[in-house]
Design a protein around this motif. Sequence first.
Motif, PDB file in Angstrom:
ATOM      1  N   LEU A 456      -0.626   1.922   2.002  1.00 30.89           N
ATOM      2  CA  LEU A 456      -0.987   2.462   0.684  1.00 30.89           C
ATOM      3  C   LEU A 456      -0.308   1.679  -0.432  1.00 30.89           C
ATOM      4  CD1 LEU A 456      -0.893   6.310   1.370  1.00 30.89           C
ATOM      5  CD2 LEU A 456      -2.906   4.871   1.019  1.00 30.89           C
ATOM      6  N   LEU A 457       0.938   1.250  -0.201  1.00 34.75           N
ATOM      7  CA  LEU A 457       1.640   0.430  -1.194  1.00 34.75           C
ATOM      8  C   LEU A 457       0.922  -0.902  -1.389  1.00 34.75           C
ATOM      9  CD1 LEU A 457       4.005  -0.138  -3.076  1.00 34.75           C
ATOM     10  CD2 LEU A 457       5.337  -0.886  -1.077  1.00 34.75           C
ATOM     11  N   VAL A 458       0.461  -1.498  -0.301  1.00 36.07           N
ATOM     12  CA  VAL A 458      -0.300  -2.756  -0.391  1.00 36.07           C
ATOM     13  C   VAL A 458      -1.607  -2.525  -1.138  1.00 36.07           C
ATOM     14  CG1 VAL A 458      -1.531  -4.508   0.953  1.00 36.07           C
ATOM     15  CG2 VAL A 458       0.744  -3.762   1.665  1.00 36.07           C
ATOM     16  N   ASP A 459      -2.245  -1.374  -0.921  1.00 38.93           N
ATOM     17  CA  ASP A 459      -3.466  -1.043  -1.662  1.00 38.93           C
ATOM     18  C   ASP A 459      -3.204  -1.014  -3.164  1.00 38.93           C
ATOM     19  OD1 ASP A 459      -5.089  -0.817   0.554  1.00 38.93           O
ATOM     20  OD2 ASP A 459      -4.755   1.336   0.799  1.00 38.93           O
ATOM     21  N   VAL A 460      -2.092  -0.399  -3.562  1.00 38.65           N
ATOM     22  CA  VAL A 460      -1.731  -0.334  -4.985  1.00 38.65           C
ATOM     23  C   VAL A 460      -1.491  -1.737  -5.540  1.00 38.65           C
ATOM     24  CG1 VAL A 460       0.021   0.458  -6.623  1.00 38.65           C
ATOM     25  CG2 VAL A 460      -0.776   1.989  -4.828  1.00 38.65           C
ATOM     26  N   ILE A 461      -0.787  -2.560  -4.790  1.00 35.93           N
ATOM     27  CA  ILE A 461      -0.515  -3.929  -5.238  1.00 35.93           C
ATOM     28  C   ILE A 461      -1.804  -4.733  -5.359  1.00 35.93           C
ATOM     29  CG2 ILE A 461       0.581  -6.110  -4.540  1.00 35.93           C
ATOM     30  CD1 ILE A 461       2.859  -4.382  -3.366  1.00 35.93           C
ATOM     31  N   CYS A 462      -2.736  -4.509  -4.428  1.00 37.86           N
ATOM     32  CA  CYS A 462      -4.034  -5.188  -4.503  1.00 37.86           C
ATOM     33  C   CYS A 462      -4.809  -4.759  -5.750  1.00 37.86           C
ATOM     34  CB  CYS A 462      -4.862  -4.897  -3.252  1.00 37.86           C
ATOM     35  SG  CYS A 462      -4.368  -5.843  -1.801  1.00 37.86           S
ATOM     36  N   VAL A 463      -4.722  -3.474  -6.109  1.00 41.90           N
ATOM     37  CA  VAL A 463      -5.402  -2.972  -7.313  1.00 41.90           C
ATOM     38  C   VAL A 463      -4.825  -3.650  -8.556  1.00 41.90           C
ATOM     39  CG1 VAL A 463      -5.690  -0.955  -8.801  1.00 41.90           C
ATOM     40  CG2 VAL A 463      -6.079  -0.755  -6.347  1.00 41.90           C
ATOM     41  N   ILE A 464      -3.501  -3.690  -8.650  1.00 41.66           N
ATOM     42  CA  ILE A 464      -2.843  -4.325  -9.808  1.00 41.66           C
ATOM     43  C   ILE A 464      -3.186  -5.812  -9.868  1.00 41.66           C
ATOM     44  CG2 ILE A 464      -0.608  -4.903 -10.830  1.00 41.66           C
ATOM     45  CD1 ILE A 464       0.470  -2.303  -9.544  1.00 41.66           C
TER      46      ILE A 464
END
Length: 474
Positions: A456-464
């Motif tokens: 989920l943290l990687v998902d957030v970083i991908c969004v940013i």
Amino acid sequence: MVLSRFWLVIFISSIAFIVFSLFSGDNYTIDHLLNGKKDDPILVAEKYLEQVPAVIKDSITKAPDQTMVINSDTTYVYQNKTVKIYSGVQKSDGLLATCKSTLVDLILPLIAYLAFFCGLMELLIISGASGKLAQILSPVFVKVFPSVPENHPSISYMTLNFAANFLGLDSAATPFGLKAMESLQELNPEKDKASDAQIMFMCLHASGLTLIATSIIGYRAAANASNPADVMLPCIITSFIGTITAFLIVGIKQKINFKSASLVVSLMVLIAAIIGLLFYVNQLDLIGKNYFTSNLSALILIAIIAFTLVFSFVKEKKFTEANTTVFESFVVGANNGIKTGVVIFPYVLAMLVAISLFRNSGLFEIISNWIAFIFSNMGVNKEITDALPVAMLRPFSSAGSRGFLIDSMNTFGADSLTGRLSSIFQCSAESTFYVIAVYFGSVNIKNTRYALGTMLLVDVICVITAIFVASWFF
């Protein structure tokens, strides 16, 4: 444990919100939450004919089908002495419809893919091809997966999974990935708890490094984008940063030696290969790009199938020594694939019905609107906030986020920042909860440790990253 609690929170909060909406009058009926289909109109009220405005009463009684549509959103239907009023459409299939579609539209096709590719994997194992591939790649993989012995079969399975993801071959990536999880489970000392190697594999897989985003290009072409392939480079950059981030986060947690020469060289080779391919694709014209991207993945998949069959024929003696034939070995592998599909069905079903309730309850939409409101008040461009629903839904449902993607391109235009950013969001991450359910469910792992949080943290970083990359390019 984390996944179980998250699942319970989604389910219970959705049910509580549904009950509250029903008794507060926000929902007229909740039948659609159980039996409705995606894009069906939602019944919001029912009145006697005398209770509706006179102009609607006159029009609806004179209409041949006794139906009247207002502003293409609200529909009045006169039937059995009452007027049913429909407004809006359902976001996804209802709970019972989801149970059916999960089996018919998802699991049965997945079982077919698993049967075919697991049959091929059995040929690769007996012919010795998987062992040779593992032997070649062992120097790199033992640095990334220290608990995996040299030349272990899981190395070849993980390689094929990464390659299939890299080329956008989703139908092949899942069977290879499930085979990798089964192989890694053999090394796992605690069978109900995810091992370090399994967590690393899952996080690298879920980071979604993709070179040929064939489906995204197809959606953009259908939406009349001027250059459907213009999001390719932003997708690659975003997914590559997501993959490196996942590797660093898990690597630090697992104390991996990042200074290893073989690891650094392999990373440099991968980056060089990506850059080289990008330069080649970039110099092609529009027709050339479309032709290249639509054929490369298919050709490589055919090449893998052809190599497996030809190599098995050449090494037929090994099949004889194993007291079997090439065909019989394929059938045995296919049977194992079917068994794997049956095992993962309950895990996928549990996750998808929870997501169905979450979306149809209206709770997801409220959370999404509040996040968009917060971002807009922080001065974030409205074109960016309009694309956020795709990013928010992507970890939960690939089909759901794809619906938002198509809607954003239809509403704002495929060549708008919103349309392009939505495409990058869709391409640069995996359906985290679906992947967790499928892969860990296939080997009956209950404790996923820090896998879900990392993904989920990687998902957030991908969004940013996607927001910055899209703003930079477009």
